[in-house]
Design a protein around this motif. Structure first.
Motif, PDB file in Angstrom:
ATOM      1  N   VAL A  97      20.269  -4.858  51.039  1.00 39.66           N
ATOM      2  CA  VAL A  97      20.008  -3.715  50.612  1.00 39.66           C
ATOM      3  C   VAL A  97      20.930  -2.593  50.638  1.00 39.66           C
ATOM      4  O   VAL A  97      21.288  -2.361  51.932  1.00 39.66           O
ATOM      5  CB  VAL A  97      18.611  -2.969  51.040  1.00 39.66           C
ATOM      6  CG1 VAL A  97      18.552  -1.593  50.518  1.00 39.66           C
ATOM      7  CG2 VAL A  97      17.536  -4.030  50.604  1.00 39.66           C
ATOM      8  N   ASP A  98      21.940  -2.347  49.965  1.00 41.95           N
ATOM      9  CA  ASP A  98      23.035  -1.270  50.066  1.00 41.95           C
ATOM     10  C   ASP A  98      22.640   0.088  49.585  1.00 41.95           C
ATOM     11  O   ASP A  98      22.247   0.224  48.383  1.00 41.95           O
ATOM     12  CB  ASP A  98      24.234  -2.015  49.081  1.00 41.95           C
ATOM     13  CG  ASP A  98      24.891  -3.111  49.845  1.00 41.95           C
ATOM     14  OD1 ASP A  98      24.989  -3.275  50.796  1.00 41.95           O
ATOM     15  OD2 ASP A  98      25.073  -3.968  49.003  1.00 41.95           O
ATOM     16  N   ALA A  99      22.690   0.827  50.567  1.00 44.98           N
ATOM     17  CA  ALA A  99      21.974   2.177  50.389  1.00 44.98           C
ATOM     18  C   ALA A  99      22.969   3.406  50.558  1.00 44.98           C
ATOM     19  O   ALA A  99      22.736   4.585  50.574  1.00 44.98           O
ATOM     20  CB  ALA A  99      20.927   2.479  51.443  1.00 44.98           C
ATOM     21  N   GLY A 100      24.447   2.957  50.022  1.00 50.21           N
ATOM     22  CA  GLY A 100      25.536   4.023  50.199  1.00 50.21           C
ATOM     23  C   GLY A 100      26.042   3.938  51.525  1.00 50.21           C
ATOM     24  O   GLY A 100      25.270   4.060  52.457  1.00 50.21           O
ATOM     25  N   GLY A 101      27.553   4.272  51.317  1.00 51.85           N
ATOM     26  CA  GLY A 101      28.107   4.426  52.835  1.00 51.85           C
ATOM     27  C   GLY A 101      28.383   3.276  53.561  1.00 51.85           C
ATOM     28  O   GLY A 101      28.380   2.159  52.828  1.00 51.85           O
ATOM     29  N   GLU A 102      27.670   3.373  54.996  1.00 49.61           N
ATOM     30  CA  GLU A 102      27.983   2.119  55.635  1.00 49.61           C
ATOM     31  C   GLU A 102      26.429   1.719  55.743  1.00 49.61           C
ATOM     32  O   GLU A 102      26.040   0.740  56.507  1.00 49.61           O
ATOM     33  CB  GLU A 102      28.626   2.356  56.959  1.00 49.61           C
ATOM     34  CG  GLU A 102      29.929   2.582  56.893  1.00 49.61           C
ATOM     35  CD  GLU A 102      30.696   2.806  58.150  1.00 49.61           C
ATOM     36  OE1 GLU A 102      30.046   2.763  59.131  1.00 49.61           O
ATOM     37  OE2 GLU A 102      31.971   2.973  57.989  1.00 49.61           O
ATOM     38  N   ARG A 103      25.391   2.222  55.038  1.00 52.61           N
ATOM     39  CA  ARG A 103      23.892   2.039  55.224  1.00 52.61           C
ATOM     40  C   ARG A 103      23.721   0.901  54.589  1.00 52.61           C
ATOM     41  O   ARG A 103      23.656   0.377  53.355  1.00 52.61           O
ATOM     42  CB  ARG A 103      23.065   3.090  54.794  1.00 52.61           C
ATOM     43  CG  ARG A 103      23.435   4.301  55.753  1.00 52.61           C
ATOM     44  CD  ARG A 103      22.124   5.626  55.402  1.00 52.61           C
ATOM     45  NE  ARG A 103      22.110   5.553  53.831  1.00 52.61           N
ATOM     46  CZ  ARG A 103      20.911   6.289  53.381  1.00 52.61           C
ATOM     47  NH1 ARG A 103      19.850   6.482  53.967  1.00 52.61           N
ATOM     48  NH2 ARG A 103      21.160   6.295  52.009  1.00 52.61           N
ATOM     49  N   ALA A 104      23.363  -0.088  55.526  1.00 52.51           N
ATOM     50  CA  ALA A 104      22.781  -1.470  54.778  1.00 52.51           C
ATOM     51  C   ALA A 104      21.750  -1.988  55.396  1.00 52.51           C
ATOM     52  O   ALA A 104      21.687  -1.959  56.801  1.00 52.51           O
ATOM     53  CB  ALA A 104      24.203  -2.537  54.707  1.00 52.51           C
ATOM     54  N   PHE A 105      21.001  -2.799  54.720  1.00 48.03           N
ATOM     55  CA  PHE A 105      19.748  -3.340  55.234  1.00 48.03           C
ATOM     56  C   PHE A 105      19.138  -4.756  54.935  1.00 48.03           C
ATOM     57  O   PHE A 105      19.874  -5.241  53.968  1.00 48.03           O
ATOM     58  CB  PHE A 105      18.450  -2.401  54.996  1.00 48.03           C
ATOM     59  CG  PHE A 105      18.592  -0.963  55.349  1.00 48.03           C
ATOM     60  CD1 PHE A 105      18.567  -0.559  56.791  1.00 48.03           C
ATOM     61  CD2 PHE A 105      19.120  -0.061  54.602  1.00 48.03           C
ATOM     62  CE1 PHE A 105      18.703   0.904  57.126  1.00 48.03           C
ATOM     63  CE2 PHE A 105      19.423   1.231  54.563  1.00 48.03           C
ATOM     64  CZ  PHE A 105      19.263   1.795  56.068  1.00 48.03           C
ATOM     65  N   ILE A 106      18.258  -5.380  55.277  1.00 49.35           N
ATOM     66  CA  ILE A 106      17.543  -6.703  54.870  1.00 49.35           C
ATOM     67  C   ILE A 106      16.400  -6.290  54.492  1.00 49.35           C
ATOM     68  O   ILE A 106      15.620  -5.901  55.307  1.00 49.35           O
ATOM     69  CB  ILE A 106      17.790  -7.692  55.645  1.00 49.35           C
ATOM     70  CG1 ILE A 106      19.126  -8.026  56.131  1.00 49.35           C
ATOM     71  CG2 ILE A 106      16.999  -8.858  55.063  1.00 49.35           C
ATOM     72  CD1 ILE A 106      20.173  -8.499  54.837  1.00 49.35           C
ATOM     73  N   LEU A 107      15.921  -6.516  53.128  1.00 48.79           N
ATOM     74  CA  LEU A 107      14.424  -6.387  52.697  1.00 48.79           C
ATOM     75  C   LEU A 107      13.816  -7.783  52.983  1.00 48.79           C
ATOM     76  O   LEU A 107      14.487  -8.589  52.121  1.00 48.79           O
ATOM     77  CB  LEU A 107      14.505  -5.901  51.405  1.00 48.79           C
ATOM     78  CG  LEU A 107      13.045  -5.711  50.777  1.00 48.79           C
ATOM     79  CD1 LEU A 107      12.236  -4.601  51.414  1.00 48.79           C
ATOM     80  CD2 LEU A 107      13.166  -5.500  49.284  1.00 48.79           C
ATOM     81  N   LYS A 108      12.959  -7.922  53.451  1.00 50.38           N
ATOM     82  CA  LYS A 108      12.165  -9.110  53.521  1.00 50.38           C
ATOM     83  C   LYS A 108      10.886  -9.185  52.585  1.00 50.38           C
ATOM     84  O   LYS A 108      10.065  -8.405  52.974  1.00 50.38           O
ATOM     85  CB  LYS A 108      11.913  -9.787  54.971  1.00 50.38           C
ATOM     86  CG  LYS A 108      13.183  -9.738  55.864  1.00 50.38           C
ATOM     87  CD  LYS A 108      12.957 -10.606  56.963  1.00 50.38           C
ATOM     88  CE  LYS A 108      12.615 -11.876  57.052  1.00 50.38           C
ATOM     89  NZ  LYS A 108      13.723 -12.538  56.744  1.00 50.38           N
ATOM     90  N   VAL A 109      11.017 -10.062  51.629  1.00 52.25           N
ATOM     91  CA  VAL A 109       9.702  -9.950  50.687  1.00 52.25           C
ATOM     92  C   VAL A 109       8.931 -11.184  51.104  1.00 52.25           C
ATOM     93  O   VAL A 109       9.442 -12.275  50.775  1.00 52.25           O
ATOM     94  CB  VAL A 109       9.922 -10.006  49.480  1.00 52.25           C
ATOM     95  CG1 VAL A 109       8.537  -9.976  48.467  1.00 52.25           C
ATOM     96  CG2 VAL A 109      10.698  -8.622  49.216  1.00 52.25           C
ATOM     97  N   MET A 110       7.883 -11.267  51.957  1.00 55.76           N
ATOM     98  CA  MET A 110       7.159 -12.426  52.377  1.00 55.76           C
ATOM     99  C   MET A 110       6.719 -13.177  51.055  1.00 55.76           C
ATOM    100  O   MET A 110       6.282 -12.796  50.253  1.00 55.76           O
ATOM    101  CB  MET A 110       6.033 -12.377  53.312  1.00 55.76           C
ATOM    102  CG  MET A 110       6.962 -11.360  54.421  1.00 55.76           C
ATOM    103  SD  MET A 110       8.438 -12.060  55.096  1.00 55.76           S
ATOM    104  CE  MET A 110       7.461 -13.511  56.444  1.00 55.76           C
ATOM    105  N   ARG A 111       6.651 -14.533  51.381  1.00 57.51           N
ATOM    106  CA  ARG A 111       5.672 -15.597  50.380  1.00 57.51           C
ATOM    107  C   ARG A 111       4.478 -15.175  50.093  1.00 57.51           C
ATOM    108  O   ARG A 111       3.681 -14.548  51.038  1.00 57.51           O
ATOM    109  CB  ARG A 111       5.919 -17.192  50.892  1.00 57.51           C
ATOM    110  CG  ARG A 111       5.281 -17.027  52.320  1.00 57.51           C
ATOM    111  CD  ARG A 111       5.686 -18.465  52.763  1.00 57.51           C
ATOM    112  NE  ARG A 111       5.382 -18.677  54.199  1.00 57.51           N
ATOM    113  CZ  ARG A 111       5.851 -18.274  55.488  1.00 57.51           C
ATOM    114  NH1 ARG A 111       6.960 -17.606  55.165  1.00 57.51           N
ATOM    115  NH2 ARG A 111       5.277 -18.471  56.538  1.00 57.51           N
TER     116      ARG A 111
END
Length: 264
Positions: free
Chosen positions: A43-57
Motif C-alpha cells: 500500500v503506497d500512501a504517498g511520500g515515504e508512507r508504505a504499508f502491507i494490507l493483508k486480506v485473509m483467505r
C-alpha cells in the motif's frame, strides 16, 4: 494480476483500495505481493508512507488474526526497538476488520507497516556478523514473547516440532530412495530425542524464522541490519530450543561452513 509487484488494475485491487480509503483514511495505490493462502498488497500512501494490507483467505479463523495482531503489539510494548512491524489501527481503533470482498464473501483485513530491505534469502553477502545479528534479534524476540498468551496458540499445527511424528505415515510419498532413507534417519533421531524435547522450557515462539520472514537492510555505510521480522502466523507454544532449530535450518543454507554459521 502480476505477482511480481506491478500495479493491479483489476476489480479486486480496486475494491480493496476503496476499503483502505474508507477504514484507514488512506488514498492508495495497491501492488500485489506473493502470498501462499492470503492476498497481500503493498500500500503506497504517498511520500515515504508504505504499508502491507493483508486480506485473509475466506473462512480464516478470527483467532489466528487476532493472535498475530496482539502479538505484534505485545512484542513492541516489551521490545520497542525490535524490527517487528506495527499493526495500523482502523479509523475507529480496531486492529482488524471483517469486510465483504468483491463477491460478497467476508474477509478479515489488517494493515501493518512496511519493513524496508530485502528478504534474507535474497540478501548477499550473508556474513557471520549478519548471522550473529539474526541470532541476537531472535533471542530478544523470544524474551519479548515470554509472557505472551492467546487462545489462538492452542491449535493443531503441523509445524509444531513437538508433534512432528505425523510425518512417519507419509514417508512413502518420497519416491527417491536415497532421500526417503535420509528423512527416515532424521525421523528416527527425532523420535529418540522426543523425551528430552519434552523436558525443555516451553513458551510462545515465532516458530518460523525462515529466510523469507527476515528482512535485511543496509545503512549508508553498507552495514547490514535486520530490518524486519514478519509472519507470526505459525506461532505456537513450543520448546524455546525449537526456535533455534528452525532459524538455524535456514541460516546454514548455502554456507560453505554451516557449523560456523550455526555457531554465529
Amino acid at each position: 494480476m502480476d505477482n511480481q509487484g506491478q500495479l493491479i488494475g483489476s476489480e479486486p485491487a480496486d475494491h480493496w483500495a476503496v476499503v483502505v480509503r474508507i477504514i484507514y483514511g488512506l488514498e492508495t495505490r495497491l501492488h500485489l505481493l506473493v502470498g501462499e493462502y492470503d492476498l497481500n498488497f503493498r500500500v503506497d500512501a504517498g511520500g515515504e508512507r508504505a504499508f502491507i494490507l493483508k486480506v485473509m483467505r475466506p473462512n480464516c479463523p478470527t483467532d489466528l488474526v487476532d493472535m498475530q495482531c496482539t502479538a505484534h503489539a505485545h512484542v513492541l510494548a516489551n521490545e520497542p526497538m525490535l524490527p517487528v512491524p506495527a499493526v495500523v489501527p482502523t479509523l475507529d481503533g480496531r486492529l482488524w476488520s471483517t469486510i465483504p470482498d468483491q463477491d460478497g464473501s467476508p474477509r478479515i483485513v489488517w494493515l501493518i507497516n512496511l519493513c524496508a530491505g530485502l528478504d534474507y534469502a535474497d540478501y548477499s553477502p550473508k556474513t557471520m556478523q549478519l548471522i550473529a545479528k539474526v541470532g541476537q534479534q531472535a533471542a530478544r524476540l523470544n524474551a519479548a514473547l515470554t509472557d505472551f498468551d492467546h487462545s489462538g496458540l492452542r491449535r493443531n499445527l503441523k509445524w509444531d516440532l513437538a508433534h512432528a511424528e505425523w510425518i512417519c505415515e507419509h514417508l512413502e510419498a518420497i519416491q527417491h530412495t536415497g532421500r526417503r532413507a535420509l528423512i527416515a534417519d532424521i525421523v528416527a533421531g527425532y523420535q529418540l530425542a522426543q523425551t528430552e524435547l519434552a523436558k525443555q522450557p516451553v513458551q510462545t515462539i515465532h516458530n518460523d524464522l525462515n529466510d523469507y520472514n527476515l528482512m535485511v537492510h543496509s545503512d549508508r555505510e553498507g552495514s547490514p541490519r535486520l530490518s524486519g521480522i514478519i509472519d507470526f502466523g505459525d506461532m505456537t507454544l513450543g520448546a524455546v530450543v525449537t526456535e533455534l532449530a528452525v532459524a538455524g535450518a535456514y541460516i546454514v543454507l548455502g554456507q560453505k561452513h554451516p557449523e560456523r554459521a550455526l555457531a554465529s
